[in-house]
Design an enzyme around this catalytic site. Structure first.
Site, PDB file in Angstrom:
ATOM      1  N   LYS A 100       0.940  -1.073  -0.201  1.00  0.00           N
ATOM      2  CA  LYS A 100      -0.011   0.140   0.030  1.00  0.00           C
ATOM      3  C   LYS A 100       1.089   1.277  -0.078  1.00  0.00           C
ATOM      4  CE  LYS A 100      -1.145   2.739   2.553  1.00  0.00           C
ATOM      5  NZ  LYS A 100      -0.695   4.034   2.928  1.00  0.00           N
ATOM      6  N   THR A 151       6.687   5.798   1.190  1.00  0.00           N
ATOM      7  CA  THR A 151       5.695   5.574   2.551  1.00  0.00           C
ATOM      8  C   THR A 151       4.777   4.350   2.253  1.00  0.00           C
ATOM      9  OG1 THR A 151       5.466   7.880   2.916  1.00  0.00           O
ATOM     10  CG2 THR A 151       3.859   6.198   3.795  1.00  0.00           C
TER      11      THR A 151
END
Lengths: 390, 390
Positions: free
Chosen positions: A175, A186
């Site tokens: 993700k 991230t």
């Protein structure tokens, strides 16, 4: 197939009520063995979320029996109470797995990952019962649901699989859509394999793979507090792969997932491939590529389909890499718009209508090169990130 | 009054036809003496525009008799022909002033500054006749017109004046709205004084002033190829000021002009004052402040009036400054939303409706501090910079 493509893994993804929207928000990945070797890499940010601090400790043991991941909250900057929440999550997961399997599980072998807003406590009254529900939902076909449950602003879930003719597989889920930046983008990533490898062998393959994939994605220059990439090996195939073949499979899965992150970056309309060639060494190539990737003016120009190569040179000029300003060449989508630090071919020849934009900068200072991926800067990025926590 | 507030200076601003819009685009500032001492600071970018390379040489002599400045083109990344254009501009200015005043002027004492798009040659067929017209238009009241002629995307012209009771004055003009970043903000600045000072004294005052003013504005993290700040002294007041009083006057004019640059930054809706306190030393305070100032996610949050302090901590965590993550405090507009690296006061208490937003980060690692100014990141910034050269 995601994390359950490899033998020896079960997974689940459920809606535990952590997100107010009612969307899936809790994923569980369990290594059913026979082996439970594992490796991990984490954010280089010195402000680390509670689950990162926890999982770094777990990975020092080189064994992970399960990973519990939540979206809907990062559990970062939450102090000692936040760390206790992570600890309680691991304990509840261990208890649920012990009860469900009849085999003793220890919290010390359970990694935890979280993603979402920084600076707020997780709703443990929803999360802990969710752990029981996720355990009950575990399945050898649960990989897709797990991948869905870790999404935040991602518009699609991301999975990748490479299978080797020798009989082993590497699968994974990821993700990540904002705060994509180096050391790492991230992201939460779980990779699984049924190959039979030690923790040290996994660690070597994972570090080599992330160095040239996730570490070279820089969507918006903002480094996360929660980045986590785990690689778990069950040994269920019974095959000990050749080291180079395994390393290449891990690299390929990481590169595939990394490209999926770039293509889904928040608000982006362009994927920009920046290749720096002719650098004195690879570190300088990466530094120059990253500096170009973080130049907001260039990112805006690419959004406007404007081959504004002057902004590439202005960015390069802020680095201390080896180069002569009068020897710099820059090509955009194959047109050498800057030659010898000055005007090259007609910028009107550059066609920038497509999503992928290729920028090549030649420093003429050596033989090293590197590729960095970034995105354009758009009004949609601003809108998405000015309303995130409200 | 701008650059003609101080005695011993004339100035002019005209439309020479460099800009296709027909707006004013050529400014001339002349030091009529009796002294012609000067100092300058320039961009730290290694890719330097032709006028920067030229003017750096001129300033080595410590004497400047005139400055010719154009908007409508940066003359950067234009190679040897671009440098010849700058040289020709200085020569034409020297000839025009010699002819107009009957006093011999040398091109070696004429500074040149340019601003606008990188990577295109200047229209010398318009610029050189413009030099004659600007010389003819010189006036002891021409400061405002000169300030108007150096605008690019600036919405207003910027001037500032400080007069000392001892009988001397420091005045100045500035342009700059985009590519504002350190070492220096993207700007052209001309400061004048009628005080009687040597080039060395001017240099010391100017460097001290820019270090804590223009060098601490970081609107968008993008360093220019053309930044130029000049300080010219005519000695026309006949007064030798006290060093500390003069340094403070120069600092005050630079700080005033710097604030005007921040308030007019492209597309910005907020001016963000970032104060880092409790740093181990001033360099670390500046580094941390700059890192916070360049975090796109935080800049978007401020645009959305969202006191998202987690993004401040995530930015601080990417630096190698001395601090303990569990000891960080962050206040936004006076509300301590983060205390000891964790949740502090209720973020809903923060009122962010006004243009100025104050963020204070306490590292609790020492006694040093620094203030950095930046702006929010807005859809208007994206729009303005995605269409700049088209």
């Amino acid at each position: 197939m995601s994390v359950t493509a490899a033998g020896g893994f079960t997974a689940a993804g459920i809606a535990a009520g952590i997100k107010q929207s009612g969307a899936p928000d809790l994923a569980l990945v369990v290594n059913t063995g026979p082996c439970q070797a594992a490796a991990g890499v984490f954010t280089a940010n010195r402000v680390k979320a509670a689950p990162v601090l926890w999982s770094e400790q777990v990975l020092k043991g080189g064994r992970v029996s399960a990973v519990i991941l939540n979206s809907g909250g990062a559990n970062a900057c939450t102090g000692a109470p936040g760390f206790q929440d992570t600890h309680a999550t691991a304990e509840r997961t261990a208890a649920a797995l012990t009860s469900a399997t009849g085999t003793e599980h220890s919290a010390a072998e359970i990694a935890v990952a979280s993603t979402g807003l920084i600076g707020e406590r997780l709703p443990m009254d929803a999360l802990l019962p969710g752990v029981e529900a996720a355990t009950a939902a575990l399945s050898a076909h649960g990989g897709e649901k797990a991948a869905l449950a870790i999404k935040t602003t991602d518009t699609v879930h991301k999975t990748a699989v490479v299978s080797d003719p020798a009989g082993w597989t590497v699968g994974g889920m990821a993700k990540g859509a904002g705060m994509l930046a180096p050391g790492l983008a991230t992201m939460l990533v779980v990779l699984t394999t049924d190959a039979d490898l030690s923790a040290g062998e996994l660690d070597a393959a994972l570090r080599a793979a992330t160095r040239t994939t996730f570490d070279r994605i820089d969507s918006d220059g903002a480094m996360s507090t929660n980045d986590t990439v785990l690689l778990l090996a069950s040994g269920a195939s019974g095959v000990r792969p050749e080291a180079a073949a395994f390393a290449e499979a891990v690299r390929a899965v990481c590169a595939d997932l990394g490209q999926q992150l770039v293509r889904d970056a928040e608000g982006a309309s362009k994927d920009i491939r920046i290749e720096v060639v002719g650098a004195a060494d690879e570190d300088e190539a990466v530094t120059v590529g990253r500096t170009i990737a973080r130049n907001n003016l260039l990112k805006c120009a690419v959004h406007g389909e404007d081959p504004n190569w002057g902004r590439v040179l202005a960015a390069i000029g802020t680095t201390d890499a080896a180069f002569d300003p009068d020897a710099l060449d820059v090509s955009i989508n194959g047109v050498q718009v800057c030659r010898g630090g000055s005007v090259g071919e007609d910028r009107n020849k550059v066609d920038m209508r497509f999503r992928e934009v290729r920028i090549t900068a030649d420093l003429h200072a050596g033989a090293a090169s590197a590729v960095i991926w970034t995105n354009d800067l758009t009004a949609d990025y601003v809108h998405e990130n000015s309303a995130y926590s409200s």
